[in-house]
Design an enzyme around this catalytic site. Structure first.
Site, PDB file in Angstrom:
ATOM      1  N   GLU A 301       5.963  -1.567  -7.824  1.00 51.35           N
ATOM      2  CA  GLU A 301       5.964  -0.157  -7.415  1.00 51.35           C
ATOM      3  C   GLU A 301       4.575   0.259  -6.927  1.00 51.35           C
ATOM      4  OE1 GLU A 301       8.663   2.384  -7.570  1.00 51.35           O
ATOM      5  OE2 GLU A 301       7.115   3.017  -6.196  1.00 51.35           O
ATOM      6  N   ASP A 305       3.493   1.371  -3.104  1.00 51.59           N
ATOM      7  CA  ASP A 305       2.988   2.730  -2.901  1.00 51.59           C
ATOM      8  C   ASP A 305       1.603   2.734  -2.262  1.00 51.59           C
ATOM      9  OD1 ASP A 305       5.308   3.292  -4.217  1.00 51.59           O
ATOM     10  OD2 ASP A 305       4.398   4.270  -5.952  1.00 51.59           O
ATOM     11  N   SER A 518      11.440   4.725  -3.295  1.00 46.32           N
ATOM     12  CA  SER A 518      10.062   4.426  -3.673  1.00 46.32           C
ATOM     13  C   SER A 518       9.208   4.105  -2.465  1.00 46.32           C
ATOM     14  CB  SER A 518      10.039   3.192  -4.566  1.00 46.32           C
ATOM     15  OG  SER A 518      10.246   3.551  -5.874  1.00 46.32           O
ATOM     16  N   ILE A 561      19.306  12.567  10.900  1.00 42.84           N
ATOM     17  CA  ILE A 561      20.061  11.346  10.578  1.00 42.84           C
ATOM     18  C   ILE A 561      21.498  11.769  10.287  1.00 42.84           C
ATOM     19  CG2 ILE A 561      20.200   9.301   9.080  1.00 42.84           C
ATOM     20  CD1 ILE A 561      17.572   9.595  10.788  1.00 42.84           C
TER      21      ILE A 561
END
Ligand SMILES: *[C@@H]1O[C@H](CO)[C@@H](O)[C@H](O)[C@H]1NC(C)=O
Ligand SMILES: *[C@@H]1O[C@H](CO)[C@@H](O)[C@H](O)[C@H]1NC(C)=O
Ligand SMILES: *[C@@H]1O[C@H](CO)[C@@H](O)[C@H](O)[C@H]1NC(C)=O
Ligand SMILES: *[C@@H]1O[C@H](CO)[C@@H](O)[C@H](O)[C@H]1NC(C)=O
Ligand SMILES: *[C@@H]1O[C@H](CO)[C@@H](O)[C@H](O)[C@H]1NC(C)=O
Ligand SMILES: *[C@@H]1O[C@H](CO)[C@@H](O)[C@H](O)[C@H]1NC(C)=O
Length: 598
Positions: A301, A305, A518, A561
């Protein structure tokens, strides 16, 4: 000033009031929750087990702060961008002296003096360490050791607590009491690079393809593997370089022992951002959060990030916070252990800083219903304080569609925690700030390998800036569909979206392909940092709390979208549609357009 914002002032952090059972005479029940599903009640903790108790005092002028927030965040308001200082914010959230006095007196009656208390700078939080037997007397309650069946996690908690009646209005919240949340990363599945399309085949796929929503021409490889260059192409930011000299900044939060590895960042830069090689981020430890640079402990993660947020926004000044997670917790241990959710610790920490990064991404969340309402409201109030200081707070919307935080759709448990155990979609917390959903492929559609978190909050009402677009979405839903499964009056999320799958990162020395909202949140935060650069260059203030802007002037800066959905809870979830939808929000950003619109 727009009258519509009047309603919004009341809406941001307020919520519906739940009814409570009655208490011992002289006491009033402050909060009560049903025994949470998935947890079993065990023994009483040892009487001398120490609890780190956080007491939240009412923030006396919070309504004034909210009024400021909506004025300084409304692009059509004369005060747009006139952010408040740390000191002014503290003045507004300081408790009333009578509340301080009443609480101090109460604590003193249990032998707790000033030296035993830790206060936040505004004095709106008091932290004390007390044996559980004393807490039980103070709060007229009984604690037990609760065990989470699936994970084996244990917590010392109660399902209800009370306050002396005369103290009731002088305290907003006390934790840990009724909080059974289990913060999780919004990270989704990891795909190894033995996926042939990921490595050699992707690179070999030459030429460009066109994204129909944005009209952008992108490298053909981007349909399988997302790199910094793909995002720059897709979101119309190619060739834009922020000025290092502008006082701009970006931050990434890390929890749950996720360490951002500098060697991995260098490998990533060598691969995708060679001009950034040999640069790094500021590391900041919160409440003892550690920074283990052992490559084998590098967290997926954290890697995702920092690599994408900092890679996209280089050379903007970047910060990574490591907030201490929850160490293995022994309820019989005499050492005081903080078992509150760590993002409020992080909020405490950053609010106490003079300078806070202007764009902040967090890819962690909880099922909303596992966060007690009172605590959720206080966390929301913390985010509002950052907003009014000019900070854009950005969260991922979660990876489980309309379902709970259980990655396996077959075992998702979409039932309410309120004792009634009715079937319900499970919204994510926090979604009161700017929430980012996920897309994939070129042309962009809502992700389908996992599902973009989306829906409607059961705690927070719909803010007026969303009113028009959310009403339109709801009015087009088939009549009676999902009746009682969601709160049509609730705050809809996500607000926006960005690519969320097949990101090429470096983890523990090797390239890997990874996905999840994420990935979407740091990407969006990176774009916001570029927009802030553009504003700061022309002596304009940074963007701050984004939503009122995104839903008005910003609308034309998004690629809508209109394909894909977010199944969960045994349903097909919602559809991505023309206009806002609870799958991809307003759509993905067009940096070039947004830059000109703002
Ligand atoms: C990208 O991949 C998707 C899914 O595999 C496919 O439907 C789409 O046609 C591809 N786009 C282009 C432009 O080839
Ligand atoms: C990065 O540092 C290494 C080792 O000091 C050096 O050899 C290399 O030239 C540097 N690269 C850049 C782009 O500054
Ligand atoms: C790095 O961590 C691994 C796994 O915990 C451990 O085996 C190894 O000894 C550590 N390396 C260093 C240099 O500390
Ligand atoms: C970057 O941010 C850090 C941490 O906030 C600060 O100490 C440093 O002075 C900043 N650097 C620049 C060049 O602004
Ligand atoms: C809640 O309801 C579901 C479905 O009817 C059932 O499977 C589950 O066991 C119930 N849980 C509790 C705690 O009653
Ligand atoms: C989503 O679209 C499909 C196909 O058009 C339709 O059958 C379904 O009812 C829609 N679902 C919702 C929640 O609108």
């Amino acid at each position: 000033m727009r009258p519509a914002f009047g309603a919004l002032v009341l809406a941001l952090c307020s919520s519906l009031v739940a009814s409570l059972p009655s208490a011992t005479p002289g006491y009033r029940v402050k909060e009560s929750v049903a025994p949470p599903r998935g947890w079993t009640k065990g023994d009483e903790p040892a009487a001398d087990h120490v609890i780190v108790l956080r007491i939240g005092l009412p923030q006396h002028n919070f309504n004034v702060l909210e009024q400021h927030l909506f004025e300084v965040s409304d692009p059509d308001h004369a005060r747009y961008g006139e952010y408040l200082s740390k000191e002014k914010v503290e003045e507004l959230v300081a408790p009333h002296p009578s509340s301080l006095e009443a609480v101090d007196k109460w604590l003193a009656s249990y032998g707790l003096e000033e030296a035993d208390l830790t206060r936040s700078p505004a004095k709106d939080w008091v932290t004390i360490k007390v044996p559980v037997k004393t807490v039980e007397k103070m709060l007229d309650t009984k604690y037990n050791v609760w065990k989470h069946t699936a994970s084996g996690d244990v917590l010392v908690r109660t399902t209800s607590y009370s306050l002396p009646a005369e103290l009731y209005d002088y305290i907003d919240v006390i934790q840990p009491t009724t909080m059974f949340g289990r913060l999780r990363t919004a990270r989704s599945t990891i795909v190894w690079n033995d996926d042939e399309d990921f490595s050699s085949a992707a690179a070999a796929r030459v030429g460009t393809i066109t994204d129909t929503a944005s009209g952008a021409a992108v490298d053909a490889s981007c349909n399988r593997t997302i790199t910094i260059k793909c995002l720059q192409q897709l979101y119309n930011a190619e060739g834009y370089t922020p000025l290092a000299t502008v006082k701009n900044s970006i931050g990434i939060t890390g929890y749950l022992e996720q360490f951002a590895n500098i060697q991995d960042l260098q490998s990533f830069y060598a691969d995708q951002r060679p001009d950034a090689l040999n640069t790094s981020f500021n590391f900041v430890s919160v409440k003892g959060g550690i920074n283990d640079q052992n490559l084998t402990l590098s967290g997926a993660e954290a890697a995702l990030d920092v690599q994408f947020a900092f890679g996209l926004s280089y050379p903007v000044n970047s910060t990574f916070w490591s907030t201490a997670g929850r160490p293995p917790f022994q309820p019989d241990d005499r050492t005081p252990t903080n078992t509150n959710e760590p993002y409020v610790d992080w909020l405490d920490f950053v609010l106490a800083q003079k300078e806070v990064p202007l764009s902040i991404s967090t890819s962690y969340g909880d099922d909303e219903q596992t966060v007690p309402r009172s605590y959720a409201i206080r966390a929301c109030a913390g985010f509002a304080q950052l907003g009014v200081r000019g900070v854009s707070v950005i969260f991922s919307s979660g990876d489980f569609g309309v379902g709970d935080g259980n990655p396996d759709p077959a075992t998702q448990e979409c039932f309410t925690n309120d004792g009634r155990n009715t079937t319900r979609f499970i919204p994510v917390f926090p979604a009161t700030v700017t929430s980012v959903g996920g897309t994939e492929s070129v042309p962009e559609v809502a992700v389908s390998r996992f599902f973009s978190g989306g829906g409607f909050s059961d705690y927070f009402p719909r803010p007026s800036y969303q009113d028009r677009v959310v009403r339109k979405f709801l009015s087009n839903l088939p009549k009676g569909l999902y009746k009682d499964l969601y709160n049509p009056q609730g705050r809809g999320f996500p607000d926006v979206a960005s690519q969320g799958d097949r990101y090429r990162i470096f983890l523990r020395g090797v390239p890997r392909s990874i996905g999840g909202t994420s990935a979407s949140s740091p990407t969006f935060a990176g774009i916001v940092a570029l927009l802030n650069d553009h504003r700061l260059r022309s002596q304009k203030p940074p963007l701050g709390f984004l939503n009122p802007l995104l839903y008005t002037r910003g609308l034309a800066g998004f690629n809508d979208i209109t394909s894909g959905k977010n199944p969960g809870c045994g349903t097909e979830g919602f559809n991505a549609t023309t206009g806002w939808d609870p799958v991809t929000g307003l759509g993905t950003p067009n940096f070039g357009k947004l830059k000109d619109l703002l």
